[in-house]
Design an enzyme around this catalytic site. Structure first.
Site, PDB file in Angstrom:
ATOM      1  CG  ASP A  92       1.392   7.752 -10.837  1.00 20.77           C
ATOM      2  OD1 ASP A  92       0.854   8.375 -10.123  1.00 20.77           O
ATOM      3  OD2 ASP A  92       2.109   6.580 -11.025  1.00 20.77           O
ATOM      4  CG  ASN A 127       5.000   5.743  -4.982  1.00 23.07           C
ATOM      5  OD1 ASN A 127       6.196   5.943  -4.918  1.00 23.07           O
ATOM      6  ND2 ASN A 127       4.523   5.410  -4.067  1.00 23.07           N
ATOM      7  NE  ARG A 130       9.003   2.842  -6.783  1.00 30.29           N
ATOM      8  CZ  ARG A 130       8.170   3.341  -7.715  1.00 30.29           C
ATOM      9  NH1 ARG A 130       7.479   4.085  -7.620  1.00 30.29           N
ATOM     10  NH2 ARG A 130       8.328   2.552  -8.944  1.00 30.29           N
ATOM     11  CG  ASP A 178       3.844  -3.130 -13.591  1.00 31.22           C
ATOM     12  OD1 ASP A 178       4.668  -3.237 -12.806  1.00 31.22           O
ATOM     13  OD2 ASP A 178       3.874  -1.498 -14.154  1.00 31.22           O
ATOM     14  CD  GLU A 215       4.075   1.504  -7.248  1.00 29.54           C
ATOM     15  OE1 GLU A 215       4.592   0.491  -8.480  1.00 29.54           O
ATOM     16  OE2 GLU A 215       3.120   2.299  -8.886  1.00 29.54           O
ATOM     17  NE  ARG A 257       3.249  -2.848  -7.552  1.00 29.44           N
ATOM     18  CZ  ARG A 257       3.485  -2.780  -8.920  1.00 29.44           C
ATOM     19  NH1 ARG A 257       4.146  -2.565  -9.857  1.00 29.44           N
ATOM     20  NH2 ARG A 257       2.501  -1.674  -8.983  1.00 29.44           N
ATOM     21  CG  HIS A 274      -1.682   1.310  -9.002  1.00 30.27           C
ATOM     22  ND1 HIS A 274      -1.732   1.116 -10.243  1.00 30.27           N
ATOM     23  CD2 HIS A 274      -0.432   0.727  -8.338  1.00 30.27           C
ATOM     24  CE1 HIS A 274      -0.445   1.036 -10.442  1.00 30.27           C
ATOM     25  NE2 HIS A 274       0.649   1.087  -9.594  1.00 30.27           N
ATOM     26  NE  ARG A 275       1.012  -2.097 -12.707  1.00 31.60           N
ATOM     27  CZ  ARG A 275      -0.463  -1.756 -13.380  1.00 31.60           C
ATOM     28  NH1 ARG A 275      -1.371  -2.084 -12.881  1.00 31.60           N
ATOM     29  NH2 ARG A 275       0.121  -0.735 -13.761  1.00 31.60           N
ATOM     30  CE  LYS A 314       2.137   5.059  -7.599  1.00 29.07           C
ATOM     31  NZ  LYS A 314       2.843   4.889  -9.463  1.00 29.07           N
TER      32      LYS A 314
END
Ligand code: DC
Length: 644
Positions: free
Chosen positions: A51, A94, A124, A317, A345, A348, A388-389, A413
């Site tokens: 990012d 992204n 998005r 997050d 992303e 989720r 990533h999360r 990311k």
């Protein structure tokens, strides 16, 4: 999707210290404001990730002077609000934290720009930000779908001082983008927030960083924010980026689940990031949290973690980390007010629910909530949705089961070396890998060592034998590699103390015949078969530990095994042992034939191109030609005392 994966063993404990990478949100805000500022800014501890790379690339394309002195230290030559390059096409991947603020800044910067991203970025929404910018006089065109990137920005005709309305309930990044860009108008502009402002702590970060660059925003609660005419960004000289508080959440959770304490450095009670409040949520679950100005630590509570019911609007997050932590809490956890998860992303909420269910979690999902009850966890291959999360959150589930994380590199990311740090503060269930040629006695030694230590035992050769048997029974030719691999991938096997069951039926000696031994050696040389059996073998790596025997335990299946043994004996002695075994079972046998067969199989097992039998450099040699089983077992147990 990438075919890469990472197989995690079951974890036993967690403890240690992690220095966090820089915060993504702070890094990209600081980069943009340094670029817009008057003067040169030295940025230290900048996050090195996808990012931030997107933002750095974009600034360079716009003609901003960007130089690095080490990966985490950058000098940005500010352009005082006027980008040197007036026409450009920017690709922002992204990276929402690059896309939204750059949209706002470039819409008001007086040039002709095209902003694009990856396919998901184009799904998005950005309409609310564009609506806000148009109220100021920005000229923005949607190049594909109304309300979504890609965008074409042309010079704005800034309207006189006024008021802009922007929705606050989809993404706080719209308000952040607008606020950071407003000094470029040269006028006094107020932003009215329509709807409930979500993720308020991220607005706090924005205001704090704008203040560091000399622009103070007047605010009336969370409703109205005003940037005065004449506001302009000035470099603060050197600025340090805090550690990433969202990234801290995984390590704190590791401490809370796996014993701890796990200490994170780089964020603490003086942090400007809202996600430090994750520590409070973890404390509500019972974790023991300690904090200093620049660090935090977490430990597991004596009685285990408890479920919570939490409004997570303030930690969108980090709250994802609570969803996988919930697998380890007593009771049902409900995470509320998380509608924003759906436009990140990936969706989720949907992704979390799907993957938690794969692990056996009982999950209820709503438009803006998720509810998780733990149940018996089973292993699974977790998909990560280029998010990533998701990848980082599910690494926590390794405390319950070995598991596979698909496309683990998506962590780049925000946290490229996440899994290395993860490994550095966790202890995996240990493996004793015993490899060697046929009939060297490794099976007997491995099984006895496992029993002595209370570990699980994996007879990996049995899997190749079962594959050969199942192929034979279903009439699949051994030269049909995809056909045999399909059988290997879907083998319905159960290992128990007494026997091995194939499709629910005990196999007994059917896999030990000379015919199946030869066939097993042939199927074991097929790369697709080995690939199909890889994950299954790794799922045996559970607590408290595993003893695995085969040909490639130490080289391919468990390369990180803390103890590797190469167990061998002369071919003659091995042939005699096999002969004795067969005769004792009442089967007919010929010693010379057995010797020739063994030699042939040794040759095939050690000459094949995939995972050939060989002694690893870090394996200990145990030659049992003149050693009784008992002595061999004791030797391995002695080594295990030193190694585990
Ligand atoms: O250990 P065993 O004799 O039961 O193994 C049967 C066959 O499977 C043998 O030819 C080697 C092969 N094998 C392998 O290639 N890799 C392993 N990890 C275990 C066995």
């Amino acid at each position: 999707m990438s075919t890469e994966f990472l197989d995690l063993p079951q974890l036993i404990s967690a403890g240690g210290t992690v220095r966090l990478p820089g915060s993504k949100s702070i890094s990209n805000r600081v980069l943009l404001l340094a670029a817009l500022a008057d003067g040169e800014t030295e940025i230290r501890d900048l996050l090195a990730s996808d990012d931030t790379e997107r933002m750095l690339d974009a600034l360079q394309t716009l003609g901003v002077g960007v130089t690095s002195s080490g990966t985490e230290c950058w000098t940005i030559k500010g352009c005082a609000g006027v980008f040197p390059v007036k026409q450009a096409e920017l690709f922002l991947g992204n990276a929402g934290t690059a896309f939204r603020p750059l949209t706002a800044a470039l819409a008001l910067a007086g040039g002709d720009y095209i902003l694009k991203g990856v396919a998901r970025m184009h799904e998005r929404p950005i309409g609310d930000l564009v609506d806000g910018l148009r109220q100021i006089g920005a000229d923005v065109t949607y190049l594909a779908h109304e309300g979504f990137p890609p965008l074409h920005l042309k010079p704005a005709k800034i309207r006189p001082d006024g008021v802009v309305s922007v929705r606050g309930d989809v993404s706080s990044q719209f308000l952040t983008g607008l606020l950071m860009a407003l000094p470029l108008t040269g006028k006094t502009v107020s932003v009215d927030v329509v709807g409930e402002l979500i993720s308020k702590p991220y607005i706090e970060i924005t205001l704090a960083i704008m203040a560091r660059f000399g622009v103070s925003v007047e605010r009336e609660g969370w409703q109205r924010f005003t940037v005065k005419a004449g506001s302009r960004y000035v470099s603060p000289g050197t600025i340090y980026v805090e550690g990433d508080a969202s990234s801290a959440s995984y390590f704190l959770a590791l401490g809370a689940i796996g014993g701890g304490p796990v200490r994170v450095e780089g964020v603490g009670q003086n942090s400007i990031q809202g996600d430090v409040k994750f520590a409070e949520a973890l404390a509500k679950m019972g974790a023991v949290i300690e904090m200093g100005p620049n660090w935090m630590s977490a430990r597991a509570p004596a009685g285990g973690l408890l479920a919570i019911d939490l409004d997570c609007n303030h930690i969108p997050d980090a709250a994802m980390t609570l969803a996988t932590t919930a697998l380890f809490a007593k009771g049902t956890t409900t995470l509320r007010n998380i509608a924003s998860w759906r436009v990140k992303e990936t969706d989720r909420i949907a992704a979390m629910a799907t993957e938690l269910r794969k692990l056996g979690g009982v999950v209820e999902e709503g438009e803006d909530f998720i509810r998780i009850s733990p149940s018996t966890v089973r292993t699974a291959a977790i998909d990560t949705y280029d998010d990533h999360r998701i990848a980082m959150c599910f690494s926590l589930a390794a405390f319950a089961t070995p598991l596979r994380i698909n496309d683990p590199k998506c962590v780049a990311k925000t946290f490229p070396d996440y899994f290395e740090r993860f490994a550095s503060v966790t202890r995996a269930a240990p493996v004793i890998a015993i490899d060697g040629p046929s009939a060297s006695g490794k099976g007997t030694v491995a099984a006895r060592v496992a029993a002595a230590l209370g570990f699980r035992y994996l007879d990996s050769g049995a899997l190749y034998r079962l594959t050969a048997l199942a192929a034979k029974r279903s009439g699949v030719n051994l030269s049909d590699e995809p056909g045999v691999a399909a059988i290997a991938g879907t083998l319905d096997v159960e290992f128990s103390e007494a026997d091995i069951c194939l499709n629910g039926q005990p196999v007994g000696d059917a896999i030990r015949t000379e015919e199946i031994s030869a066939a097993a050696s042939k199927v074991a040389a097929l790369p697709m078969v080995r690939e199909a059996l890889l994950f299954r073998q790794r799922t045996f790596n559970t607590a408290p530990g595993l003893v695995g025997d085969g040909r490639d335990m130490g080289s391919v299946i468990f390369p990180r095994a803390p103890l590797k043994v190469f167990l061998t004996a002369s071919a003659e002695v091995r042939a005699q042992r096999r002969y004795k075994q067969l005769i004792e079972k009442g089967l007919s046998a010929n010693l010379l034939d057995l010797l020739l067969d063994l030699q042939q199989r040794d040759e095939r097992d050690s000459q094949r191109s995939v995972a050939p039998l060989r002694q690893e450099v870090d394996a200990k040699l145990l030659d049992t030609t003149e050693l009784a089983i008992e002595a061999a077992v004791n030797q391995v147990l002695m080594w295990s005392k030193e190694a585990l």
